[in-house]
Scaffold this motif. Structure first.
Motif, mmCIF file in Angstrom:
data_model
loop_
_atom_site.group_PDB
_atom_site.id
_atom_site.type_symbol
_atom_site.label_atom_id
_atom_site.label_comp_id
_atom_site.label_asym_id
_atom_site.label_seq_id
_atom_site.Cartn_x
_atom_site.Cartn_y
_atom_site.Cartn_z
ATOM 1 N N MET A 117 0.829 -1.206 0.000
ATOM 2 C CA MET A 117 0.000 0.000 0.000
ATOM 3 C C MET A 117 0.866 1.259 0.000
ATOM 4 O O MET A 117 0.599 2.206 -0.751
ATOM 5 C CB MET A 117 -0.923 0.007 1.225
ATOM 6 C CG MET A 117 -2.054 -0.997 1.157
ATOM 7 S SD MET A 117 -3.108 -0.956 2.636
ATOM 8 C CE MET A 117 -3.976 0.581 2.366
ATOM 9 N N ARG A 118 1.906 1.258 0.820
ATOM 10 C CA ARG A 118 2.785 2.428 0.886
ATOM 11 C C ARG A 118 3.495 2.656 -0.450
ATOM 12 O O ARG A 118 3.615 3.797 -0.917
ATOM 13 C CB ARG A 118 3.806 2.243 2.009
ATOM 14 C CG ARG A 118 3.209 2.255 3.418
ATOM 15 C CD ARG A 118 4.300 2.243 4.463
ATOM 16 N NE ARG A 118 3.779 2.264 5.826
ATOM 17 C CZ ARG A 118 3.767 1.237 6.647
ATOM 18 N NH1 ARG A 118 4.276 0.067 6.250
ATOM 19 N NH2 ARG A 118 3.287 1.334 7.872
ATOM 20 N N ALA A 119 3.966 1.568 -1.062
ATOM 21 C CA ALA A 119 4.657 1.690 -2.343
ATOM 22 C C ALA A 119 3.705 2.207 -3.418
ATOM 23 O O ALA A 119 4.071 3.067 -4.234
ATOM 24 C CB ALA A 119 5.242 0.343 -2.766
ATOM 25 N N ALA A 120 2.469 1.702 -3.436
ATOM 26 C CA ALA A 120 1.484 2.142 -4.419
ATOM 27 C C ALA A 120 1.088 3.597 -4.187
ATOM 28 O O ALA A 120 0.863 4.355 -5.138
ATOM 29 C CB ALA A 120 0.250 1.251 -4.363
ATOM 30 N N ASP A 125 -0.509 4.962 -7.622
ATOM 31 C CA ASP A 125 -1.079 3.851 -8.391
ATOM 32 C C ASP A 125 -2.330 3.351 -7.666
ATOM 33 O O ASP A 125 -2.264 2.442 -6.836
ATOM 34 C CB ASP A 125 -0.047 2.725 -8.504
ATOM 35 C CG ASP A 125 -0.503 1.566 -9.358
ATOM 36 O OD1 ASP A 125 -1.699 1.508 -9.683
ATOM 37 O OD2 ASP A 125 0.336 0.701 -9.687
ATOM 38 N N PRO A 126 -3.512 3.925 -7.973
ATOM 39 C CA PRO A 126 -4.727 3.573 -7.223
ATOM 40 C C PRO A 126 -5.165 2.121 -7.403
ATOM 41 O O PRO A 126 -5.714 1.524 -6.481
ATOM 42 C CB PRO A 126 -5.782 4.544 -7.769
ATOM 43 C CG PRO A 126 -5.259 4.998 -9.080
ATOM 44 C CD PRO A 126 -3.772 4.985 -8.962
ATOM 45 N N ALA A 127 -4.937 1.533 -8.574
ATOM 46 C CA ALA A 127 -5.365 0.148 -8.796
ATOM 47 C C ALA A 127 -4.581 -0.819 -7.919
ATOM 48 O O ALA A 127 -5.159 -1.698 -7.261
ATOM 49 C CB ALA A 127 -5.208 -0.221 -10.270
ATOM 50 N N LEU A 164 -13.801 0.368 -4.202
ATOM 51 C CA LEU A 164 -12.484 0.957 -3.935
ATOM 52 C C LEU A 164 -11.876 1.557 -5.194
ATOM 53 O O LEU A 164 -11.177 2.572 -5.136
ATOM 54 C CB LEU A 164 -11.537 -0.097 -3.361
ATOM 55 C CG LEU A 164 -11.540 -0.278 -1.843
ATOM 56 C CD1 LEU A 164 -10.578 -1.391 -1.457
ATOM 57 C CD2 LEU A 164 -11.154 1.012 -1.128
ATOM 58 N N ASP A 165 -12.122 0.934 -6.331
ATOM 59 C CA ASP A 165 -11.625 1.490 -7.591
ATOM 60 C C ASP A 165 -12.177 2.892 -7.818
ATOM 61 O O ASP A 165 -11.512 3.750 -8.399
ATOM 62 C CB ASP A 165 -12.017 0.588 -8.765
ATOM 63 C CG ASP A 165 -11.153 -0.657 -8.856
ATOM 64 O OD1 ASP A 165 -10.050 -0.646 -8.267
ATOM 65 O OD2 ASP A 165 -11.574 -1.627 -9.503
ATOM 66 N N VAL A 166 -13.399 3.111 -7.363
ATOM 67 C CA VAL A 166 -14.028 4.427 -7.518
ATOM 68 C C VAL A 166 -13.427 5.429 -6.538
ATOM 69 O O VAL A 166 -13.005 6.527 -6.912
ATOM 70 C CB VAL A 166 -15.553 4.334 -7.307
ATOM 71 C CG1 VAL A 166 -16.178 5.730 -7.305
ATOM 72 C CG2 VAL A 166 -16.185 3.478 -8.395
ATOM 73 N N ASP A 171 -9.183 9.967 -4.741
ATOM 74 C CA ASP A 171 -8.210 10.442 -3.744
ATOM 75 C C ASP A 171 -6.859 10.701 -4.419
ATOM 76 O O ASP A 171 -6.183 9.773 -4.861
ATOM 77 C CB ASP A 171 -8.040 9.406 -2.633
ATOM 78 C CG ASP A 171 -9.301 9.252 -1.792
ATOM 79 O OD1 ASP A 171 -9.917 10.282 -1.481
ATOM 80 O OD2 ASP A 171 -9.651 8.111 -1.461
ATOM 81 N N ARG A 172 -6.477 11.966 -4.505
ATOM 82 C CA ARG A 172 -5.234 12.309 -5.201
ATOM 83 C C ARG A 172 -4.006 11.830 -4.430
ATOM 84 O O ARG A 172 -3.027 11.390 -5.008
ATOM 85 C CB ARG A 172 -5.165 13.834 -5.400
ATOM 86 C CG ARG A 172 -6.264 14.374 -6.323
ATOM 87 C CD ARG A 172 -6.173 15.869 -6.472
ATOM 88 N NE ARG A 172 -7.239 16.402 -7.307
ATOM 89 C CZ ARG A 172 -7.175 16.476 -8.620
ATOM 90 N NH1 ARG A 172 -6.093 16.045 -9.246
ATOM 91 N NH2 ARG A 172 -8.179 16.976 -9.331
ATOM 92 N N ASP A 173 -4.051 11.925 -3.122
ATOM 93 C CA ASP A 173 -2.918 11.504 -2.284
ATOM 94 C C ASP A 173 -3.356 10.322 -1.436
ATOM 95 O O ASP A 173 -4.184 10.457 -0.527
ATOM 96 C CB ASP A 173 -2.463 12.665 -1.394
ATOM 97 C CG ASP A 173 -1.183 12.340 -0.630
ATOM 98 O OD1 ASP A 173 -0.671 11.209 -0.764
ATOM 99 O OD2 ASP A 173 -0.699 13.222 0.099
ATOM 100 N N LEU A 174 -2.808 9.153 -1.730
ATOM 101 C CA LEU A 174 -3.203 7.932 -1.029
ATOM 102 C C LEU A 174 -2.380 7.680 0.229
ATOM 103 O O LEU A 174 -2.685 6.754 0.996
ATOM 104 C CB LEU A 174 -3.070 6.734 -1.973
ATOM 105 C CG LEU A 174 -4.007 6.751 -3.190
ATOM 106 C CD1 LEU A 174 -3.590 5.678 -4.193
ATOM 107 C CD2 LEU A 174 -5.451 6.545 -2.764
ATOM 108 N N ARG A 175 -1.359 8.476 0.465
ATOM 109 C CA ARG A 175 -0.485 8.236 1.616
ATOM 110 C C ARG A 175 -1.208 8.356 2.953
ATOM 111 O O ARG A 175 -0.960 7.531 3.862
ATOM 112 C CB ARG A 175 0.723 9.180 1.555
ATOM 113 C CG ARG A 175 1.715 8.804 0.456
ATOM 114 C CD ARG A 175 2.812 9.823 0.307
ATOM 115 N NE ARG A 175 2.279 11.117 -0.143
ATOM 116 C CZ ARG A 175 3.039 12.180 -0.418
ATOM 117 N NH1 ARG A 175 4.356 12.096 -0.271
ATOM 118 N NH2 ARG A 175 2.491 13.300 -0.830
#
Length: 224
Positions: A117-120, A125-127, A164-166, A171-175
């Motif tokens: 998750m952190r790497a994505a 990379d949302p997918a 979740l794909d939606v 969400d622009r920043d997934l961190r």
């Protein structure tokens, strides 16, 4: 409506995944008649996989059979509340089981999912993030060691994957979401059961609200 080419195998599963995603995103709108021949032609499959996919989507509540055939039902706000209520109950049981076994459990599946998750999130990379997110939550059932509970969650995982794909695309920043998951894991691993369950409720409520906002946005966009 954007239809992606289906991968070679298994066609039935790929068709089901795409139809589910199109319905959740609103690209197949509520009330739309899903004629077997039309679906088969547009997705390049025979009618057998189409019938199987529509049957599964009806079990998931995304389509319904009427006298004239199968029609898109869509994903309503009531559906979201029910789905997240069910997920909260299932995951709450998994948390209880995992907490009881935390001294002897292998936490590797959770740690590996968090790492992905952190790497994505860093790669935007949302997918990949969504897949790791679901693996993270599925790992609680593994840690709990309850196979029947895990099997019940597995039945509902695909529709949450589509949702979740939606939300992750919005969400622009997934961190921050990755950090929230890390805090949830720590609450279960090191906190009291009451603290862990409270953190889980807060986490799932936030996820539900993001999906409700995304659904409202998609509905508004399709209506304009």
């Amino acid at each position: 409506m954007q239809v992606s080419p289906l991968r070679q195998a298994p066609l039935g599963e790929q068709l089901l995944e795409q139809l589910r995603a199109l319905i959740v995103r609103g690209e197949l709108a509520p009330g739309q008649h899903l004629v077997e021949g039309w679906v088969a032609e547009n997705f390049g499959v025979s009618r057998g996989p189409v019938r199987d996919a529509l049957r599964q989507l009806e079990l998931e509540g995304l389509v319904e059979t009427r006298r004239r055939g199968v029609f898109v039902r869509g994903l309503t706000d009531v559906d979201l509340v029910e789905l997240y209520s069910l997920r909260g109950a299932l995951e709450g049981l998994a948390f209880r089981g995992a907490h009881a076994r935390r001294g002897k459990a292998d936490w590797t599946p959770i740690e590996e999912a968090l790492s992905r998750m952190r790497a994505a999130a860093e790669a935007s990379d949302p997918a990949t993030f969504a897949a790791a997110d679901l693996d993270f939550h599925s790992a609680f059932y593994v840690v709990a060691g309850n196979k029947r509970l895990a099997a019940t969650w597995a039945m509902h995982r695909p529709i949450f994957a589509a949702m979740l794909d939606v939300t992750n695309t919005r969400d622009r920043d997934l961190r921050p979401i990755a950090s929230d998951h890390a805090e949830l894991a720590d609450a279960l691993r090191f906190g009291t059961l009451e603290y862990a369950l409270a953190h889980l409720v807060e986490h799932l409520d936030g996820s539900c609200e993001r999906m409700r906002a995304a659904l409202a946005e998609l509905t508004e966009r399709s209506a304009s």
